[in-house]
Design a protein around this motif. Structure first.
Motif, PDB file in Angstrom:
ATOM      1  N   GLY A  13      59.863   1.896  44.816  1.00 61.59           N
ATOM      2  CA  GLY A  13      61.198   2.020  44.222  1.00 61.59           C
ATOM      3  C   GLY A  13      61.429   0.994  43.123  1.00 61.59           C
ATOM      4  O   GLY A  13      62.010   1.303  42.082  1.00 61.59           O
ATOM      5  N   ILE A  14      60.968  -0.239  43.357  1.00 62.91           N
ATOM      6  CA  ILE A  14      61.099  -1.283  42.344  1.00 62.91           C
ATOM      7  C   ILE A  14      60.246  -0.940  41.126  1.00 62.91           C
ATOM      8  O   ILE A  14      60.695  -1.059  39.985  1.00 62.91           O
ATOM      9  N   TYR A  15      59.013  -0.470  41.363  1.00 62.52           N
ATOM     10  CA  TYR A  15      58.126  -0.051  40.272  1.00 62.52           C
ATOM     11  C   TYR A  15      58.782   1.049  39.441  1.00 62.52           C
ATOM     12  O   TYR A  15      58.796   0.992  38.217  1.00 62.52           O
ATOM     13  N   ASN A  16      59.325   2.070  40.107  1.00 62.96           N
ATOM     14  CA  ASN A  16      59.994   3.165  39.379  1.00 62.96           C
ATOM     15  C   ASN A  16      61.170   2.665  38.573  1.00 62.96           C
ATOM     16  O   ASN A  16      61.386   3.103  37.441  1.00 62.96           O
ATOM     17  N   PHE A  17      61.925   1.731  39.131  1.00 58.34           N
ATOM     18  CA  PHE A  17      63.072   1.185  38.400  1.00 58.34           C
ATOM     19  C   PHE A  17      62.607   0.398  37.171  1.00 58.34           C
ATOM     20  O   PHE A  17      63.152   0.571  36.086  1.00 58.34           O
ATOM     21  N   VAL A  18      61.595  -0.433  37.339  1.00 51.67           N
ATOM     22  CA  VAL A  18      61.135  -1.300  36.251  1.00 51.67           C
ATOM     23  C   VAL A  18      60.337  -0.530  35.205  1.00 51.67           C
ATOM     24  O   VAL A  18      60.578  -0.685  34.010  1.00 51.67           O
ATOM     25  N   CYS A  19      59.391   0.291  35.635  1.00 50.67           N
ATOM     26  CA  CYS A  19      58.464   0.918  34.706  1.00 50.67           C
ATOM     27  C   CYS A  19      58.902   2.304  34.225  1.00 50.67           C
ATOM     28  O   CYS A  19      58.614   2.690  33.104  1.00 50.67           O
ATOM     29  N   ASN A  20      59.578   3.056  35.060  1.00 49.42           N
ATOM     30  CA  ASN A  20      59.972   4.411  34.706  1.00 49.42           C
ATOM     31  C   ASN A  20      61.462   4.530  34.439  1.00 49.42           C
ATOM     32  O   ASN A  20      61.936   5.618  34.149  1.00 49.42           O
ATOM     33  N   ASN A  21      62.169   3.424  34.626  1.00 54.12           N
ATOM     34  CA  ASN A  21      63.614   3.370  34.426  1.00 54.12           C
ATOM     35  C   ASN A  21      64.334   4.450  35.220  1.00 54.12           C
ATOM     36  O   ASN A  21      65.260   5.088  34.739  1.00 54.12           O
ATOM     37  N   GLU A  22      63.872   4.689  36.460  1.00 51.73           N
ATOM     38  CA  GLU A  22      64.560   5.614  37.377  1.00 51.73           C
ATOM     39  C   GLU A  22      65.549   4.828  38.186  1.00 51.73           C
ATOM     40  O   GLU A  22      65.174   3.981  38.979  1.00 51.73           O
ATOM     41  N   GLU A  23      66.814   5.050  37.988  1.00 48.53           N
ATOM     42  CA  GLU A  23      67.836   4.315  38.735  1.00 48.53           C
ATOM     43  C   GLU A  23      68.441   5.169  39.792  1.00 48.53           C
ATOM     44  O   GLU A  23      68.653   6.303  39.691  1.00 48.53           O
TER      45      GLU A  23
END
Length: 136
Positions: free
Chosen positions: A126-136
């Protein structure tokens, strides 16, 4: 009398908001199954990686002791410094600082360089998606 009491309360609330520690720089990223919330602050961006601080807030619980008394446990938070390699889906943990619920540092750890893979469905995913894919 009511006006004076109201003014005093309003002043204290305003004063607390002005001088309290702010989490405005951090953005919500994920939640754990234990009720902890994870917030991210992106500090530095390079071509292949991002350096981030992750703040984990631990929930406070009220439990009953053997003597029948209710006490609060848990709380506190930790701050962990990560370097996330977005293209490789790997991360390194560099430093972690753990605070108790009163804001006192209980531990401060440095970690050796080590590439960890991101496990699908985990909090780190979830942190990776938020940081790298900008999925909030």
């Amino acid at each position: 009398m009511k006006t004076k009491l109201f003014s005093t309360i309003a002043f204290l609330l305003f004063f607390n908001q002005c001088f309290s520690q702010s989490d405005e720089e951090f953005s919500y990223a994920a939640s754990g199954t234990d009720g902890a919330d994870y917030f991210v602050l992106i500090e530095k961006v390079t071509d292949s990686s991002k350096e981030v601080w992750v703040k984990k807030t631990n929930p406070t619980k009220t439990v009953k002791t053997k003597k029948g008394k209710y006490i609060k446990t848990g709380g506190g938070h930790s701050m962990t410094f990560f370097i996330i390699n977005c293209s490789e889906k790997k991360y390194d943990i560099k430093e972690r600082i753990v605070y108790d619920r009163y804001g006192k540092v209980t531990s401060n750890d440095d970690f050796p360089v080590y590439e960890n893979r991101i496990v699908p469905g985990s909090v780190m995913s979830g942190i990776y998606n938020f940081v790298c894919n900008n999925e909030e």
